[in-house]
Design an enzyme around this catalytic site. Structure first.
Site, mmCIF file in Angstrom:
data_model
loop_
_atom_site.group_PDB
_atom_site.id
_atom_site.type_symbol
_atom_site.label_atom_id
_atom_site.label_comp_id
_atom_site.label_asym_id
_atom_site.label_seq_id
_atom_site.Cartn_x
_atom_site.Cartn_y
_atom_site.Cartn_z
ATOM 1 C CB SER A 1 -0.943 -0.048 1.203
ATOM 2 O OG SER A 1 -1.896 0.979 1.150
ATOM 3 C CG ASP B 1 7.286 4.636 -11.812
ATOM 4 O OD1 ASP B 1 8.004 3.626 -11.686
ATOM 5 O OD2 ASP B 1 6.074 4.580 -12.107
ATOM 6 C CE LYS C 1 -4.781 -2.056 0.553
ATOM 7 N NZ LYS C 1 -4.888 -0.640 0.155
#
Length: 544
Positions: free
Chosen positions: A300, A311, A325
């Site tokens: 999460s 990223d 998740k």
């Protein structure tokens, strides 16, 4: 000395797996109560059925329990992370995520038949009142707390109360062989989400977060400030075993590492509405090296941070593939003290990845079984065993290939330890064998440690063979078998760490155990190599 050689299989490993990772982000829900709760035939049907059972059924039935089962069954048809929180659990859940509660501020064990203080929380109500480790609490406001098996939650409820109220305690102090009367004024007691922080090397700080609660960002900032004062120019952010928490707090943590206007994540609801979160100018550790540690139980909010940095080509993600998740929940009050955490959107990393594992073939059983299968598939041992789909391939601005679906794959893979190494970790973290054994060891004679300062303990204390053999007996009596002598150094280090935690602080304990942490060893190697590469580049630049 006789050696006790035996074995342990992978069963204990699997038992240590944390499931039920369902805590999601807190988002604004824009529908009005009128839109959400208008009458319709589906709701009327349920209401009528409950009324019929209440008024017409032949026997008296607890319809509250029927409603609870019904709610759980409905949520069970949705996704694995939409959950119901019963009324009797809401207070504890809320305190855990708020980051504090009102009480007297102690950690304790039931030793034989008596509440015995492990440690009073520093600067908390009991600490200020003079309560010491080893003190037995016999009475609270003349209510007897010894001589009977009282559940921990009942003990806690008797010691909790409103802030500013007083509780009269009668205490037996074994070290002085006398009884004391103390009055403690209840106050807010923090539930720490920053487990530990210390300097890993001369310029690398280490900081571990166990969840993302309301207080986490402030705790992080305080710990980071202290590490920077000690010379930290690089940071290890340990998110292993962190199940997540509030989305907004994860965004704030990611913002600490990303420069202004970098995308942190975006969310999308069923109407297709997209909400983006961007970094601001508030970051306290931008443009500095950061290593993020994750494992198969990082979920999460932990994955939001790892994905946002990966990223944006910031830092290095180290460890094993995370849980997977990518759903966001919002907590909604059901009107009777209970609540539901309902999935309201999906989140995506800056490159557009969804890292949510598939749950289309079933809810809890199938979903979590697939997670457990990682232990048998070889994925935790070799990065080559991680299954990825080309259709879920993405590319970062720096040209790095990353994948969606099923979690964050680290930049640097670190395999799980041997069965026996992981068994020792489980005995320490999950089953508290080390903590309980050391507690009982200290109960026999705390005076032998009275003259140690924190630094003297770190540098000079050694666990002797007598204490080591006593621990072996303690564990064997609990039907646990492993090759103790093959793991002697690690076990002795964990014994020392638990003494340090009960005498000093979790920071000291983490520092001791860190020497036997394979991921931290890899981080040190990466950091040394990076420093060497920069030195060579500088030398080549001068030569040119």
């Amino acid at each position: 000395m006789e050696k006790r050689n035996s074995y342990i299989g992978p069963t204990l490993l699997a038992l240590a797996v944390a499931v039920g990772i369902f805590i999601g982000g807190k988002l604004h829900f824009n529908d009005t109560p009128e839109k959400l709760f208008t009458t319709n035939s589906k709701k009327d049907k349920l209401n009528r059925l409950i009324d019929y059972i209440d008024y017409e059924y032949v026997d008296d039935i607890d319809t509250d329990s029927i409603v609870d089962v019904t709610v759980n069954n409905i949520l069970g048809k949705l996704d694995p992370h939409s959950v119901y929180i019963p009324k009797d659990e809401m207070k504890q859940v809320s305190e855990n995520m708020k980051g504090d509660f009102v009480g007297i501020g102690i950690s304790f064990y039931m030793y034989r038949d008596t509440i015995t203080v492990i440690r009073a929380i520093k600067n908390g109500p009991s600490y200020v009142s003079g309560i010491k480790p080893g003190d037995r609490i016999l009475l609270a406001n003349n209510d007897t707390l010894y001589g009977k098996r009282i559940p921990n939650n009942e003990i806690v409820s008797r010691l909790k109360g409103k802030a500013g109220t007083k509780v009269d305690l009668k205490i037996y102090r074994k070290s002085e062989d006398r009884r004391l009367n103390m009055t403690v004024t209840r106050d807010k007691v923090p539930i720490k989400s920053v487990d530990a922080y210390y300097m890993l090397t001369r310029d690398v700080g280490y900081l571990k977060i166990n969840r993302f609660a309301e207080s986490t960002h402030k705790e992080f900032k305080d710990a980071l400030r202290k590490l920077k004062l000690r010379g930290a120019q690089k940071l290890v952010l340990d998110l292993r075993d962190n199940p997540g928490g509030y989305l907004g707090i994860a965004e704030k943590l990611a913002d600490e590492f990303l420069v202004d206007d970098k995308l942190i994540l975006f969310t999308k609801n069923k109407k297709g509405k997209i909400k983006r979160a961007f970094a601001t100018k508030k970051g306290g550790f931008e443009d500095k090296p950061v290593y993020v540690l994750i494992n198969e139980r990082s979920a999460s909010a932990s994955e939001i941070i790892a994905g946002a940095l990966q990223d944006n080509d910031v830092g290095t993600i180290v460890g094993r593939r995370s849980f997977g998740k990518g759903l966001v929940q919002r907590e909604m009050d059901l009107g009777d003290g209970s609540a539901v955490r309902l999935t309201v959107s999906r989140y995506y990393t800056p490159t557009g990845r969804s890292i949510q594992r598939s749950y289309k073939n079933g809810h809890n059983k199938d979903y979590y079984q697939k997670f457990m299968d990682r232990y048998s598939s070889g994925e935790l041992v070799s990065v080559d065993s991680i299954k990825v789909a080309d259709s879920l391939k993405f590319k970062t601005p720096g040209g790095k290939i990353v994948y969606g679906g099923g979690g964050i794959i680290p930049d640097v893979f670190v395999p799980i330890g041997s069965n026996e190494e992981e068994a020792i970790n489980s005995m320490d973290d999950t089953y508290e064998f080390f903590s309980r054994f050391i507690f009982e060891h200290l109960e026999k004679d705390r005076t032998q440690y009275m003259d140690y300062t924190k630094n003297e303990f770190l540098e000079n204390f050694r666990v002797d063979d007598i204490l080591f053999d006593q621990f072996i007996d303690f564990v064997l009596n609990r039907k646990i078998k492993l090759d103790f002598y093959a793991q002697e150094d690690r076990i002795k280090a964990y014994l020392k760490a638990n003494i340090a935690e009960q005498l000093f602080s979790p920071n000291v304990a983490a520092q001791i155990k860190g020497k036997y942490d394979s991921m931290l060893s890899i981080v040190k190697e990466l950091d040394e190599q990076e420093a060497l590469d920069k030195s060579e580049e500088k030398t080549l630049g001068l030569n040119d």
